[in-house]
Write a protein that holds these residues in place. Structure first.
Motif, PDB file in Angstrom:
ATOM      1  N   ALA A  68      -6.310  74.779  48.752  1.00 28.15           N
ATOM      2  CA  ALA A  68      -5.932  73.292  49.540  1.00 28.15           C
ATOM      3  C   ALA A  68      -4.492  73.009  49.683  1.00 28.15           C
ATOM      4  O   ALA A  68      -4.106  72.414  50.875  1.00 28.15           O
ATOM      5  CB  ALA A  68      -6.459  72.159  48.686  1.00 28.15           C
ATOM      6  N   PHE A  69      -3.838  73.955  49.180  1.00 27.34           N
ATOM      7  CA  PHE A  69      -2.244  73.741  49.573  1.00 27.34           C
ATOM      8  C   PHE A  69      -2.083  74.302  50.905  1.00 27.34           C
ATOM      9  O   PHE A  69      -0.886  73.854  51.448  1.00 27.34           O
ATOM     10  CB  PHE A  69      -1.398  74.906  48.297  1.00 27.34           C
ATOM     11  CG  PHE A  69      -1.896  76.363  48.626  1.00 27.34           C
ATOM     12  CD1 PHE A  69      -1.084  76.997  49.616  1.00 27.34           C
ATOM     13  CD2 PHE A  69      -2.734  76.968  47.900  1.00 27.34           C
ATOM     14  CE1 PHE A  69      -1.262  78.132  49.955  1.00 27.34           C
ATOM     15  CE2 PHE A  69      -3.182  78.241  48.126  1.00 27.34           C
ATOM     16  CZ  PHE A  69      -2.408  79.046  48.987  1.00 27.34           C
ATOM     17  N   SER A  70      -2.739  75.048  51.290  1.00 19.51           N
ATOM     18  CA  SER A  70      -2.601  75.599  52.865  1.00 19.51           C
ATOM     19  C   SER A  70      -2.772  74.300  53.898  1.00 19.51           C
ATOM     20  O   SER A  70      -2.384  74.739  55.193  1.00 19.51           O
ATOM     21  CB  SER A  70      -3.435  76.589  53.120  1.00 19.51           C
ATOM     22  OG  SER A  70      -4.839  76.461  53.074  1.00 19.51           O
ATOM     23  N   SER A  71      -3.488  73.350  53.515  1.00 20.48           N
ATOM     24  CA  SER A  71      -3.618  72.100  54.219  1.00 20.48           C
ATOM     25  C   SER A  71      -2.681  71.038  54.122  1.00 20.48           C
ATOM     26  O   SER A  71      -2.806  69.940  54.739  1.00 20.48           O
ATOM     27  CB  SER A  71      -5.200  71.774  54.411  1.00 20.48           C
ATOM     28  OG  SER A  71      -5.368  70.950  53.043  1.00 20.48           O
ATOM     29  N   LEU A  72      -1.854  71.317  53.392  1.00 19.65           N
ATOM     30  CA  LEU A  72      -0.752  69.982  53.007  1.00 19.65           C
ATOM     31  C   LEU A  72       0.024  69.804  54.322  1.00 19.65           C
ATOM     32  O   LEU A  72       0.467  70.671  54.907  1.00 19.65           O
ATOM     33  CB  LEU A  72      -0.006  70.484  51.754  1.00 19.65           C
ATOM     34  CG  LEU A  72      -0.560  70.517  50.423  1.00 19.65           C
ATOM     35  CD1 LEU A  72       0.351  70.995  49.447  1.00 19.65           C
ATOM     36  CD2 LEU A  72      -0.926  68.998  49.953  1.00 19.65           C
ATOM     37  N   ARG A  73       0.171  68.452  54.762  1.00 16.38           N
ATOM     38  CA  ARG A  73       1.014  68.104  55.844  1.00 16.38           C
ATOM     39  C   ARG A  73       2.212  68.156  55.486  1.00 16.38           C
ATOM     40  O   ARG A  73       3.148  68.472  56.393  1.00 16.38           O
ATOM     41  CB  ARG A  73       0.313  66.672  56.465  1.00 16.38           C
ATOM     42  CG  ARG A  73      -0.930  66.836  57.127  1.00 16.38           C
ATOM     43  CD  ARG A  73      -1.505  65.217  57.065  1.00 16.38           C
ATOM     44  NE  ARG A  73      -2.894  65.145  57.292  1.00 16.38           N
ATOM     45  CZ  ARG A  73      -3.474  65.092  58.422  1.00 16.38           C
ATOM     46  NH1 ARG A  73      -2.750  65.390  59.551  1.00 16.38           N
ATOM     47  NH2 ARG A  73      -4.714  64.894  58.398  1.00 16.38           N
ATOM     48  N   ASP A  97       5.077  73.508  42.234  1.00 15.87           N
ATOM     49  CA  ASP A  97       3.979  74.452  42.479  1.00 15.87           C
ATOM     50  C   ASP A  97       2.948  73.960  43.691  1.00 15.87           C
ATOM     51  O   ASP A  97       2.174  72.984  43.437  1.00 15.87           O
ATOM     52  CB  ASP A  97       3.427  74.687  41.108  1.00 15.87           C
ATOM     53  CG  ASP A  97       2.021  75.702  41.198  1.00 15.87           C
ATOM     54  OD1 ASP A  97       1.776  75.768  42.478  1.00 15.87           O
ATOM     55  OD2 ASP A  97       1.903  76.041  40.453  1.00 15.87           O
ATOM     56  N   GLU A  98       3.156  74.310  44.639  1.00 14.43           N
ATOM     57  CA  GLU A  98       2.233  73.986  45.911  1.00 14.43           C
ATOM     58  C   GLU A  98       0.756  74.224  45.786  1.00 14.43           C
ATOM     59  O   GLU A  98      -0.126  73.364  46.358  1.00 14.43           O
ATOM     60  CB  GLU A  98       2.859  74.681  47.248  1.00 14.43           C
ATOM     61  CG  GLU A  98       2.284  76.047  47.403  1.00 14.43           C
ATOM     62  CD  GLU A  98       2.718  76.562  48.690  1.00 14.43           C
ATOM     63  OE1 GLU A  98       3.211  75.510  49.495  1.00 14.43           O
ATOM     64  OE2 GLU A  98       2.462  77.740  49.098  1.00 14.43           O
ATOM     65  N   VAL A  99       0.450  75.206  44.906  1.00 10.10           N
ATOM     66  CA  VAL A  99      -1.148  75.171  44.556  1.00 10.10           C
ATOM     67  C   VAL A  99      -1.656  74.026  43.868  1.00 10.10           C
ATOM     68  O   VAL A  99      -2.619  73.598  44.249  1.00 10.10           O
ATOM     69  CB  VAL A  99      -1.255  76.326  43.612  1.00 10.10           C
ATOM     70  CG1 VAL A  99      -2.820  76.555  43.167  1.00 10.10           C
ATOM     71  CG2 VAL A  99      -1.204  77.817  44.542  1.00 10.10           C
ATOM     72  N   LEU A 100      -0.773  73.469  42.922  1.00  8.97           N
ATOM     73  CA  LEU A 100      -1.126  72.204  41.972  1.00  8.97           C
ATOM     74  C   LEU A 100      -1.173  70.955  42.953  1.00  8.97           C
ATOM     75  O   LEU A 100      -1.841  70.028  42.914  1.00  8.97           O
ATOM     76  CB  LEU A 100      -0.342  72.174  40.699  1.00  8.97           C
ATOM     77  CG  LEU A 100      -0.706  73.532  39.937  1.00  8.97           C
ATOM     78  CD1 LEU A 100       0.344  73.241  38.383  1.00  8.97           C
ATOM     79  CD2 LEU A 100      -1.994  73.715  39.676  1.00  8.97           C
ATOM     80  N   ILE A 101      -0.055  71.183  43.816  1.00  8.53           N
ATOM     81  CA  ILE A 101      -0.060  69.851  44.560  1.00  8.53           C
ATOM     82  C   ILE A 101      -1.278  69.672  45.497  1.00  8.53           C
ATOM     83  O   ILE A 101      -2.008  68.707  45.795  1.00  8.53           O
ATOM     84  CB  ILE A 101       1.479  69.926  45.471  1.00  8.53           C
ATOM     85  CG1 ILE A 101       2.385  69.975  44.512  1.00  8.53           C
ATOM     86  CG2 ILE A 101       1.424  68.525  46.377  1.00  8.53           C
ATOM     87  CD1 ILE A 101       3.514  69.171  44.703  1.00  8.53           C
ATOM     88  N   GLY A 102      -1.657  71.037  46.377  1.00 10.08           N
ATOM     89  CA  GLY A 102      -2.636  71.023  47.035  1.00 10.08           C
ATOM     90  C   GLY A 102      -4.121  70.706  46.057  1.00 10.08           C
ATOM     91  O   GLY A 102      -4.870  69.879  46.649  1.00 10.08           O
ATOM     92  N   HIS A 137      -6.653  67.708  47.000  1.00 13.88           N
ATOM     93  CA  HIS A 137      -8.215  68.095  47.165  1.00 13.88           C
ATOM     94  C   HIS A 137      -9.043  67.312  46.046  1.00 13.88           C
ATOM     95  O   HIS A 137     -10.258  66.572  46.583  1.00 13.88           O
ATOM     96  CB  HIS A 137      -8.327  69.729  47.010  1.00 13.88           C
ATOM     97  CG  HIS A 137      -9.738  70.309  47.080  1.00 13.88           C
ATOM     98  ND1 HIS A 137     -10.186  70.439  48.410  1.00 13.88           N
ATOM     99  CD2 HIS A 137     -10.526  70.564  46.293  1.00 13.88           C
ATOM    100  CE1 HIS A 137     -11.479  70.889  48.344  1.00 13.88           C
ATOM    101  NE2 HIS A 137     -11.464  70.830  47.004  1.00 13.88           N
ATOM    102  N   VAL A 138      -8.772  67.485  44.861  1.00 14.14           N
ATOM    103  CA  VAL A 138      -9.489  66.560  43.890  1.00 14.14           C
ATOM    104  C   VAL A 138      -9.519  65.165  43.877  1.00 14.14           C
ATOM    105  O   VAL A 138     -10.660  64.642  43.817  1.00 14.14           O
ATOM    106  CB  VAL A 138      -9.191  67.065  42.438  1.00 14.14           C
ATOM    107  CG1 VAL A 138      -9.863  66.282  41.235  1.00 14.14           C
ATOM    108  CG2 VAL A 138      -9.202  68.558  42.404  1.00 14.14           C
ATOM    109  N   ASP A 139      -8.481  64.723  44.320  1.00 12.50           N
ATOM    110  CA  ASP A 139      -8.378  63.165  44.728  1.00 12.50           C
ATOM    111  C   ASP A 139      -9.315  62.733  45.468  1.00 12.50           C
ATOM    112  O   ASP A 139     -10.011  61.888  45.644  1.00 12.50           O
ATOM    113  CB  ASP A 139      -7.005  62.785  44.959  1.00 12.50           C
ATOM    114  CG  ASP A 139      -6.616  61.215  44.844  1.00 12.50           C
ATOM    115  OD1 ASP A 139      -7.344  60.822  44.020  1.00 12.50           O
ATOM    116  OD2 ASP A 139      -5.729  60.991  45.788  1.00 12.50           O
TER     117      ASP A 139
END
Ligand SMILES: Nc1ncnc2c1ncn2[C@@H]1O[C@H](COP(=O)(O)OP(=O)(O)O)[C@@H](O)[C@H]1O
Ligand SMILES: O=C(O)[C@@H](COP(=O)(O)O)OP(=O)(O)O
Length: 307
Positions: free
Chosen positions: A151-156, A164-169, A173-175
């Motif tokens: 999901a990190f790859s779709s962060l605007r 950590d961008e993986v965790l931000i993504g 996503h989970v939210d």
């Protein structure tokens, strides 16, 4: 031949049904008794009732007789049967939420647990996400179209370099999927149906507190501390004939999946959600049932779980 009738009660209404060796045997197999042994045991109970001249028995009395005889035969099965019965007796529907990083075993464990508890409804959060994908366009909500670990790859908005961008993504996503998960929980509570909801989108702290704090809503997080065992689960999953999800994708993102694993575990500890190490299915299920019994089961309550 005269039937022995069993008298039960659902939502304050009494009902009678014929004693069935099959029904009793099935509940004994849920307590992990061997199916052949369970049928023989059920036949012995029937013979006992006949010899006592019983033609109508209250369900609670029947359970007490079964438990007494079970304790004489096999203490461990008696304990499991007792735990299961005390959960079944509760009046409220039981909502079980099973979370954990991709591959730790949430769907396998959800299936086994639902079976053991006689719960007939089960849904994966992947399915909830799939329905949501049909409703919202990719342009509007790109995260919904990703996996939790991509999901990190779709962060605007670019993530700050220190985070950590993986965790931000993952959080984003989970939210989003949590909205659908909450809708399923709310519907189950409203209709009074027991259900097991499982998947990576069950993350402590993301589902409304007013829902997860209910005594009949139980959340668990599954873990696998050993990375090699975790990796092996993807191999075993892709060997299953019907598996359609390519192993390579999960291996490519294994590092990201492990980061979500650590993050979910940390949130579980912070939110006092039980963390269950899923090495052996039986041990995992037993520990979950024990926990559910402590928080939800009742020795006194009469009634049946609504499933
Ligand atoms: N306790 C366990 N012991 C051995 N294998 C397991 C266990 N739990 C799950 N598995 C296996 O691991 C693989 C992944 O499990 P699965 O339930 O699909 O994970 P998830 O739904 O969390 O992605 C499957 O092949 C499953 O059969
Ligand atoms: O988003 C994710 O992490 C996985 C979760 O599924 P499980 O591996 O937990 O079944 O779904 P995917 O997009 O890979 O189909």
């Amino acid at each position: 031949m005269k039937l022995i009738m069993v008298e039960g009660e659902v939502s304050g209404k009494k009902y009678e049904e014929p004693f069935s060796k099959g029904v009793l045997a099935r509940s004994l197999t849920r307590a992990e008794m061997d199916p052949n042994k369970a049928y023989t045991f059920a036949s012995q109970i029937e013979a006992h009732l006949k010899s006592e001249g019983v033609d109508l028995i209250n369900l609670d009395d029947l359970i007490r007789i079964v438990l007494k005889k079970l304790r004489e035969e096999d203490k461990e099965i008696a304990e499991k049967y007792g735990l299961w019965k005390s959960i079944r007796k509760c009046k409220e529907p039981l909502i079980i939420l099973i979370g954990g990083a991709s591959g730790v075993g949430t769907s396998s464990i959800a299936f086994e647990l639902a079976n053991r508890l006689g719960i007939r409804n089960m849904i994966s959060t992947d399915m909830i996400r799939e329905v949501m994908r049909k409703i919202v366009s990719k342009e509007l909500l790109p995260t919904l179209y990703e996996s939790s670990y991509t999901a990190f790859s779709s962060l605007r908005i670019p993530t700050p370099p220190e985070s950590d961008e993986v965790l931000i993504g993952f959080r984003d996503h989970v939210d989003t999927v949590s909205v659908g998960v909450e809708a399923v929980i709310e519907r189950a509570l409203k209709e009074g149906i027991s259900i097991v909801i499982e998947g990576v989108h069950i993350v402590p702290g993301f589902i409304k507190e007013e829902l997860v704090s209910k005594s009949n809503v139980s959340m668990f997080v599954l873990t696998l501390q050993d990375e090699e065992i975790h990796k092996g689960r993807f191999y075993s999953r892709c060997r299953q004939m019907w598996a359609r999800r390519p192993l390579e994708r999960y291996m490519n993102y294994f590092g990201a999946i492990r980061r979500t694993h650590k993050y979910i575990e940390g949130l579980a500890i912070k939110n006092h959600v039980p963390v269950v190490e899923n090495i052996d299915v039986t041990t995992t299920i037993d520990s979950m049932i024990e926990h559910i019994t402590k928080t939800y089961g009742s020795e006194e309550d009469v009634g049946e779980i609504k499933s």
